[in-house]
Every structure is written in C-alpha cells, then in structure tokens.
Write a protein that holds these residues in place. Structure first.
Motif, PDB file in Angstrom:
ATOM      1  N   ILE A  99      57.556  24.675  51.434  1.00 62.60           N
ATOM      2  CA  ILE A  99      56.489  24.579  52.703  1.00 62.60           C
ATOM      3  C   ILE A  99      56.804  24.084  53.287  1.00 62.60           C
ATOM      4  CG2 ILE A  99      54.210  24.946  53.167  1.00 62.60           C
ATOM      5  CD1 ILE A  99      54.066  24.771  49.522  1.00 62.60           C
ATOM      6  N   ALA A 100      57.194  23.161  53.644  1.00 62.80           N
ATOM      7  CA  ALA A 100      57.768  21.853  54.671  1.00 62.80           C
ATOM      8  C   ALA A 100      58.789  22.403  55.570  1.00 62.80           C
ATOM      9  CB  ALA A 100      57.823  20.580  54.445  1.00 62.80           C
ATOM     10  N   THR A 101      59.801  23.224  54.809  1.00 65.57           N
ATOM     11  CA  THR A 101      61.122  23.179  55.308  1.00 65.57           C
ATOM     12  C   THR A 101      60.744  24.171  56.412  1.00 65.57           C
ATOM     13  OG1 THR A 101      62.195  23.103  53.253  1.00 65.57           O
ATOM     14  CG2 THR A 101      63.204  23.776  55.175  1.00 65.57           C
ATOM     15  N   MET A 102      59.735  25.864  55.421  1.00 60.82           N
ATOM     16  CA  MET A 102      59.671  26.908  56.451  1.00 60.82           C
ATOM     17  C   MET A 102      58.766  26.225  57.819  1.00 60.82           C
ATOM     18  SD  MET A 102      56.598  29.519  55.942  1.00 60.82           S
ATOM     19  CE  MET A 102      55.044  28.935  55.956  1.00 60.82           C
ATOM     20  N   PHE A 103      57.763  25.593  57.354  1.00 56.74           N
ATOM     21  CA  PHE A 103      57.139  24.939  58.618  1.00 56.74           C
ATOM     22  C   PHE A 103      57.494  24.404  59.970  1.00 56.74           C
ATOM     23  CE2 PHE A 103      53.458  25.587  56.515  1.00 56.74           C
ATOM     24  CZ  PHE A 103      52.562  25.267  56.719  1.00 56.74           C
ATOM     25  N   VAL A 104      58.605  23.787  59.661  1.00 60.40           N
ATOM     26  CA  VAL A 104      59.894  23.141  60.397  1.00 60.40           C
ATOM     27  C   VAL A 104      60.336  24.504  61.074  1.00 60.40           C
ATOM     28  CG1 VAL A 104      61.315  21.528  60.759  1.00 60.40           C
ATOM     29  CG2 VAL A 104      59.489  21.111  59.653  1.00 60.40           C
ATOM     30  N   PHE A 105      61.219  25.069  60.621  1.00 61.60           N
ATOM     31  CA  PHE A 105      61.591  26.214  60.897  1.00 61.60           C
ATOM     32  C   PHE A 105      60.864  27.329  61.792  1.00 61.60           C
ATOM     33  CE2 PHE A 105      64.964  24.010  58.726  1.00 61.60           C
ATOM     34  CZ  PHE A 105      66.235  24.174  59.739  1.00 61.60           C
ATOM     35  N   ALA A 106      59.290  27.574  61.081  1.00 55.92           N
ATOM     36  CA  ALA A 106      58.869  28.635  62.041  1.00 55.92           C
ATOM     37  C   ALA A 106      58.212  28.034  62.777  1.00 55.92           C
ATOM     38  CB  ALA A 106      57.832  28.815  61.017  1.00 55.92           C
ATOM     39  N   ILE A 107      57.804  27.226  63.070  1.00 53.20           N
ATOM     40  CA  ILE A 107      56.581  26.522  64.593  1.00 53.20           C
ATOM     41  C   ILE A 107      58.045  26.703  65.832  1.00 53.20           C
ATOM     42  CG2 ILE A 107      55.961  24.780  65.202  1.00 53.20           C
ATOM     43  CD1 ILE A 107      54.620  23.852  63.266  1.00 53.20           C
ATOM     44  N   THR A 108      59.443  25.997  65.400  1.00 50.40           N
ATOM     45  CA  THR A 108      60.389  25.819  66.329  1.00 50.40           C
ATOM     46  C   THR A 108      60.691  27.338  66.634  1.00 50.40           C
ATOM     47  OG1 THR A 108      61.120  23.507  65.230  1.00 50.40           O
ATOM     48  CG2 THR A 108      62.378  25.020  67.120  1.00 50.40           C
ATOM     49  N   PHE A 109      61.038  28.414  65.858  1.00 53.98           N
ATOM     50  CA  PHE A 109      61.212  29.477  65.705  1.00 53.98           C
ATOM     51  C   PHE A 109      60.479  29.720  66.870  1.00 53.98           C
ATOM     52  CE2 PHE A 109      60.872  34.067  65.015  1.00 53.98           C
ATOM     53  CZ  PHE A 109      62.125  35.408  65.651  1.00 53.98           C
TER      54      PHE A 109
ATOM     55  N   ALA B  72      50.302  24.270  49.013  1.00 52.46           N
ATOM     56  CA  ALA B  72      50.483  23.129  48.980  1.00 52.46           C
ATOM     57  C   ALA B  72      50.300  22.076  47.965  1.00 52.46           C
ATOM     58  CB  ALA B  72      50.502  21.954  50.024  1.00 52.46           C
ATOM     59  N   VAL B  73      48.430  22.990  47.980  1.00 53.99           N
ATOM     60  CA  VAL B  73      48.046  22.630  46.856  1.00 53.99           C
ATOM     61  C   VAL B  73      47.942  22.894  45.307  1.00 53.99           C
ATOM     62  CG1 VAL B  73      45.335  22.377  46.571  1.00 53.99           C
ATOM     63  CG2 VAL B  73      45.994  21.812  48.431  1.00 53.99           C
ATOM     64  N   THR B  74      48.476  24.441  45.828  1.00 55.25           N
ATOM     65  CA  THR B  74      48.748  24.787  44.805  1.00 55.25           C
ATOM     66  C   THR B  74      49.980  25.140  43.554  1.00 55.25           C
ATOM     67  OG1 THR B  74      48.916  27.456  45.493  1.00 55.25           O
ATOM     68  CG2 THR B  74      46.251  26.295  44.941  1.00 55.25           C
ATOM     69  N   GLY B  75      50.379  25.593  44.802  1.00 52.98           N
ATOM     70  CA  GLY B  75      52.446  25.625  43.711  1.00 52.98           C
ATOM     71  C   GLY B  75      52.611  26.907  43.685  1.00 52.98           C
ATOM     72  N   VAL B  76      51.386  27.907  44.760  1.00 52.72           N
ATOM     73  CA  VAL B  76      51.605  29.361  44.773  1.00 52.72           C
ATOM     74  C   VAL B  76      52.464  29.349  46.094  1.00 52.72           C
ATOM     75  CG1 VAL B  76      50.926  31.401  45.420  1.00 52.72           C
ATOM     76  CG2 VAL B  76      49.662  29.625  44.036  1.00 52.72           C
TER      77      VAL B  76
ATOM     78  N   SER C 173      55.605  17.051  62.664  1.00 52.43           N
ATOM     79  CA  SER C 173      54.570  16.646  62.544  1.00 52.43           C
ATOM     80  C   SER C 173      53.754  17.691  61.466  1.00 52.43           C
ATOM     81  CB  SER C 173      53.310  17.167  63.529  1.00 52.43           C
ATOM     82  OG  SER C 173      51.750  16.725  63.503  1.00 52.43           O
ATOM     83  N   MET C 174      53.563  18.664  61.976  1.00 51.75           N
ATOM     84  CA  MET C 174      53.339  19.803  60.435  1.00 51.75           C
ATOM     85  C   MET C 174      53.890  19.098  59.073  1.00 51.75           C
ATOM     86  SD  MET C 174      51.191  21.796  58.927  1.00 51.75           S
ATOM     87  CE  MET C 174      50.422  22.263  60.313  1.00 51.75           C
ATOM     88  N   GLY C 175      55.299  19.995  59.319  1.00 50.98           N
ATOM     89  CA  GLY C 175      56.232  19.224  58.162  1.00 50.98           C
ATOM     90  C   GLY C 175      55.923  17.847  57.243  1.00 50.98           C
ATOM     91  N   MET C 176      55.492  16.523  58.270  1.00 48.96           N
ATOM     92  CA  MET C 176      55.053  15.652  57.625  1.00 48.96           C
ATOM     93  C   MET C 176      54.707  15.408  57.006  1.00 48.96           C
ATOM     94  SD  MET C 176      56.920  12.487  60.337  1.00 48.96           S
ATOM     95  CE  MET C 176      56.433  11.667  59.479  1.00 48.96           C
ATOM     96  N   ILE C 177      52.593  16.068  57.657  1.00 46.00           N
ATOM     97  CA  ILE C 177      51.686  16.382  56.725  1.00 46.00           C
ATOM     98  C   ILE C 177      51.803  16.919  55.604  1.00 46.00           C
ATOM     99  CG2 ILE C 177      49.624  17.838  56.983  1.00 46.00           C
ATOM    100  CD1 ILE C 177      49.437  16.863  60.070  1.00 46.00           C
ATOM    101  N   ILE C 178      52.554  18.338  55.425  1.00 41.53           N
ATOM    102  CA  ILE C 178      52.693  19.485  53.925  1.00 41.53           C
ATOM    103  C   ILE C 178      53.123  17.798  53.387  1.00 41.53           C
ATOM    104  CG2 ILE C 178      53.809  21.040  53.066  1.00 41.53           C
ATOM    105  CD1 ILE C 178      51.262  21.738  54.756  1.00 41.53           C
ATOM    106  N   LEU C 179      54.329  17.360  53.584  1.00 38.81           N
ATOM    107  CA  LEU C 179      55.179  16.605  52.921  1.00 38.81           C
ATOM    108  C   LEU C 179      54.110  14.907  52.263  1.00 38.81           C
ATOM    109  CD1 LEU C 179      58.141  16.086  54.190  1.00 38.81           C
ATOM    110  CD2 LEU C 179      58.324  17.733  52.389  1.00 38.81           C
ATOM    111  N   ALA C 180      53.671  14.902  53.285  1.00 39.46           N
ATOM    112  CA  ALA C 180      52.517  13.384  52.923  1.00 39.46           C
ATOM    113  C   ALA C 180      51.342  14.479  51.499  1.00 39.46           C
ATOM    114  CB  ALA C 180      51.984  12.748  53.828  1.00 39.46           C
ATOM    115  N   ALA C 181      50.761  15.870  51.923  1.00 42.31           N
ATOM    116  CA  ALA C 181      49.892  16.296  51.817  1.00 42.31           C
ATOM    117  C   ALA C 181      50.798  16.168  49.632  1.00 42.31           C
ATOM    118  CB  ALA C 181      49.510  16.948  51.688  1.00 42.31           C
ATOM    119  N   GLY C 182      51.732  16.699  49.978  1.00 39.30           N
ATOM    120  CA  GLY C 182      52.534  16.817  48.551  1.00 39.30           C
ATOM    121  C   GLY C 182      52.456  15.449  47.462  1.00 39.30           C
ATOM    122  N   SER C 183      52.807  13.974  48.203  1.00 40.53           N
ATOM    123  CA  SER C 183      52.690  13.003  47.289  1.00 40.53           C
ATOM    124  C   SER C 183      51.592  12.963  47.296  1.00 40.53           C
ATOM    125  CB  SER C 183      52.824  11.813  48.324  1.00 40.53           C
ATOM    126  OG  SER C 183      52.200  11.669  49.660  1.00 40.53           O
ATOM    127  N   MET C 184      49.717  13.007  47.718  1.00 43.06           N
ATOM    128  CA  MET C 184      48.720  12.495  47.603  1.00 43.06           C
ATOM    129  C   MET C 184      48.110  13.559  46.549  1.00 43.06           C
ATOM    130  SD  MET C 184      45.400  14.124  49.716  1.00 43.06           S
ATOM    131  CE  MET C 184      46.001  16.079  49.156  1.00 43.06           C
TER     132      MET C 184
END
Length: 436
Positions: free
Chosen positions: A60-70, A165-169, A294-305
């Motif tokens: 998910i984090a990978t998708m966000f990093v490249f989607a926002i840049t695209f 990120a929360v559900t894993g779907v 920023s969004m990618g880091m938030i998603i990764l931080a949420a994964g750790s949480m």
C-alpha cells in the motif's frame, strides 16, 4: 488490564492526532510502543509485531508513493488545465451552468487524490466568476468539497489506503465495489448542483434585480498559470498523456498487475514522454517527493501501530469487553450506526484518528459476529468521506478557506446539512447495493 492499557493507548493516540502538535507519524509509532512495553512485552515480541504489521502495508505504501508522484507529474504537464479553463469559459453568465461546472471541475481536479491540489487548481479560476455573478463563494466551496469527497473514494486518495492498512484487504479490491457508488454520486451531485444553482439564481434575482446587467457580464479574468508552471506544461503531448491516464485507470480496474507496479510503470512513461533529460525527471520527482513520502511514511507507521495493537491482543481484548457492555442487538450493527453519524464525526475526529483509532476497534467488535472487514470499511468510509473537506482537521480545507477568503464557521453552517444529507443518500445507495 490489557483492555485498560489498550483503551489508554488508543485514546492517547486519538488525542495526539486531534491536537496536531506533532506529525501523525510520531504518535502512530511511539504510543503503541509504550503501550506494548507497559503491557509487559519485550523487544523480541515487539520486533515480531512490527515485522507482521509492516508486511501488511508495504504494498500500500509503495502504491501511494508512486501514485501521488504519477498524478503530480500529470498535473505538471497541464493535462487537466485546458479542460477546467474551457468549462469555466463556457458557463459564464448562467448561474445553473456555473454550479454544475463547479461540481464537475471539483471531481476532475481531485483525480490525483490531493485536496491541496484540487483547491489550488480550482478556486483561483472560479472565484472571480462567482464574484462577478454575485454568487455565494460558500456555494462554490460546498460543491468543490462534495466533488472532491466523491472522488476521495479513489484508491490513491488516502482514506481507502488507510482502511486497507487496517484491514489487510487490497486497496483496489476495496475500491471496485465502490465504483458503482461513485457513479451514482456523480449523477446525484450534478443534480444537486443544478438544484442549488436554481436556488442561487432565484436568490440573486430577488435581491439584485437592479444589477441584472452585471450578473451576465463576461469580462472576468481567469487565473493564469505562473511562468514556471507554463514551462512545465506539455500541450503537444496532451493526447498521449490522456491516453496514458486512461490506460492506468483501466489497468487498475482490471487488476492485471499490482497497483503499485502499475503506478511505477505509469510514472516511468509519463516522465519519459514529457521530460526527456535526467535532470528534468529528477526535478519532477523531487517536486512531488514531499507529499508522496509523507503519505508513504504515514502508512508504514500505521502498519507498525496495527502490528503492535494486534500482536499484543489489545484490540481483541477491547472488542470482547465492549461486546459485553453493548446491548446485544447493537453489537452486529455497530458499523452501520457509526457510519450514519460518520460525517458529523469529521468535526471531532481527524481522518487519521477515524481510520486508525475508530476503525480497528469497530472491526474487532463486529468481526466475531461474521461481519466482513470490507463491509465495515464501506459503512464507515461512505458515511464519513463526503465530509472530508468540512473538517477543521483538514489542512487542505484551511488552504481553500485562505484562497477564497472565507470563514470556517460559516462554511460549516452553510455546508453541513447538505453534505450530511448527500452522505446519507450515498449510504442508502451502498446499502441497497449490498455493500454492508
């Protein structure tokens, strides 16, 4: 004891996210860590929780990093600017046409999923027109916010990524059933825009009859791009960029490749087509890196949480105790009840607090009764997402208010009931489609 520690952990997390004194990344990482340590878990166990949590959100984090840049690079090429400018010019002098075009423009401008870009692209172009026609700028902001809310259901826009990120779907799996809801939302929004335009036209006619000649004047200047923006535009490549944009959407819909890989390929192509030198390509990547990272880091931080909260058993413990407290008939319908009041909750909860605080607990409560995670996501998301840009916790909304010179309190009073009503209609549509 585990329930108490879990409630204190989630409560502290929500409060810190609401206060907004720090980046969301800090409480998402530090608060669950402290909770796990207080609950008696050691470094080895916490390391396992972290690994499990990060593994759930890496794609998910990978998708966000490249989607926002695209999408940011596509905006740089000027792909959407002529369309928006042309719609503004075509609607001058016709109040109903202006409101319908505003709704369309708000949706088109939000194709990149970034609220700040949406308002930066639309408000400078539309505000002079609204002033010339003596139309309420609060109506403009309402329609732009509704359009952005409908398109905020796109998988790269943010809310679905958090829910994934929360559900894993997988985020594209969550999105596909929402396409029908979005289509209905587009039609309903255009109808509502026409209705509000008719109402605004009557208000203007009743209050400003003597100035009728001014109302249809067409001399308003449109916002012109800066010299730097002009240098980045590639009008000669417009059709290639449009074809690439549609191809990426088609690939996402078909699921032929993982979403992150699709955006990787799309970014490579849009850079090669429009900016030939390596220096220009790196400049475009660097320009959009802050938002993407920023969004990618938030998603990764949420994964750790979520890894920590799940691994420690805090969420399960909270859910078991909450089931014992709630009246039995309400337990299985908790996601529906919360979804109905999702939009007013935007005034109290930030997006991060809503998806990282409320959603995990709701999932744990209803999953024991056979409710699918996707159903919980749809109920909470559809009930809430239309109100994204009425929330005082939305930085993009403050940008919009500043650009238009408007007041937050008046915006909330003007827009709340229309937005909540619109949200409830979409909620009913989703219910009718069997999404929850």
């Amino acid at each position: 004891m585990l329930t108490l520690i879990g409630l204190l952990t989630i409560g502290s997390l929500v409060v810190l996210l609401l206060v907004g004194r720090t980046s969301p990344i800090l409480p998402l990482i530090v608060v669950p860590l402290l909770g796990a340590l207080i609950a008696g878990f050691g470094p080895e166990a916490i390391s396992g929780f972290f690994t499990d949590g990060i593994g759930r959100v890496t794609a998910i984090a990978t998708m966000f990093v490249f989607a926002i840049t695209f999408f940011g690079v596509l905006q740089d090429t000027g792909l959407f600017r002529p369309l928006i400018g042309g719609m503004v010019r075509l609607t001058r002098g016709n109040v109903i046409a202006v409101t319908v075009a505003t709704a369309l423009i708000g949706m088109l401008a939000h194709l990149d999923g970034a609220g700040a870009t949406t308002f930066l692209l639309t408000i400078p172009a539309l505000l002079p027109l609204y002033r010339k026609l003596r139309m309420s700028p609060y109506l403009m902001l309402l329609l732009l916010a509704l359009g952005a809310g409908v398109f905020n259901m796109l998988p790269w826009a943010g809310p679905l990524g958090r829910a994934s990120a929360v559900t894993g779907v997988d985020v594209t799996e969550l999105w596909r059933p929402l396409i029908a809801v979005q289509v209905v939302g587009v039609v309903l929004l255009l109808a509502l825009a026409a209705l509000l335009g008719w109402r605004e036209q009557r208000r203007i006619a009743a209050g400003q009859c003597a100035d009728e000649g001014v109302l249809v004047e067409t001399g308003t200047d449109l916002h012109e791009p800066s010299a730097e923006e002009r240098e980045l535009e590639r009008p000669q490549m417009m059709w290639f960029n449009a074809a690439l944009f549609l191809a990426v959407l088609a690939a996402l819909f078909s699921g032929v490749l993982p979403a992150g890989y699709i955006f990787m390929i799309g970014l490579c192509l849009v850079l090669m087509l429009n900016y030939r030198s390596s220096k220009a390509q790196m400049q475009r990547i660097a320009a959009h890196a802050p938002a993407a990272l920023s969004m990618g880091m938030i998603i990764l931080a949420a994964g750790s949480m979520l890894g920590v909260l799940t691994g420690t058993g805090m969420l399960t413990s909270i859910a078991k105790d909450l089931v014992q407290v709630l009246p039995a008939p309400l337990v299985g319908q908790l996601h529906i009840i919360l979804g109905l009041f999702g939009l007013p909750m935007e005034l109290m909860l930030s997006t991060d607090a809503y998806y990282f605080g409320l959603l995990p607990v709701t999932l744990e409560v209803v999953s024991g009764l056979g409710v699918e995670p996707a159903s919980v996501v749809y109920a909470l998301t559809i009930g809430n997402i239309i109100g994204t840009f009425i929330s005082p916790f939305s930085p993009a909304l403050w940008l919009a208010l500043g650009l238009a010179g408007l007041d937050l309190g008046r915006h909330i009073r003007y827009a709340l009931w229309w937005m909540w009503g619109f949200s409830l209609v979409l909620f009913a549509v989703a219910w009718g489609l069997g999404l929850f």
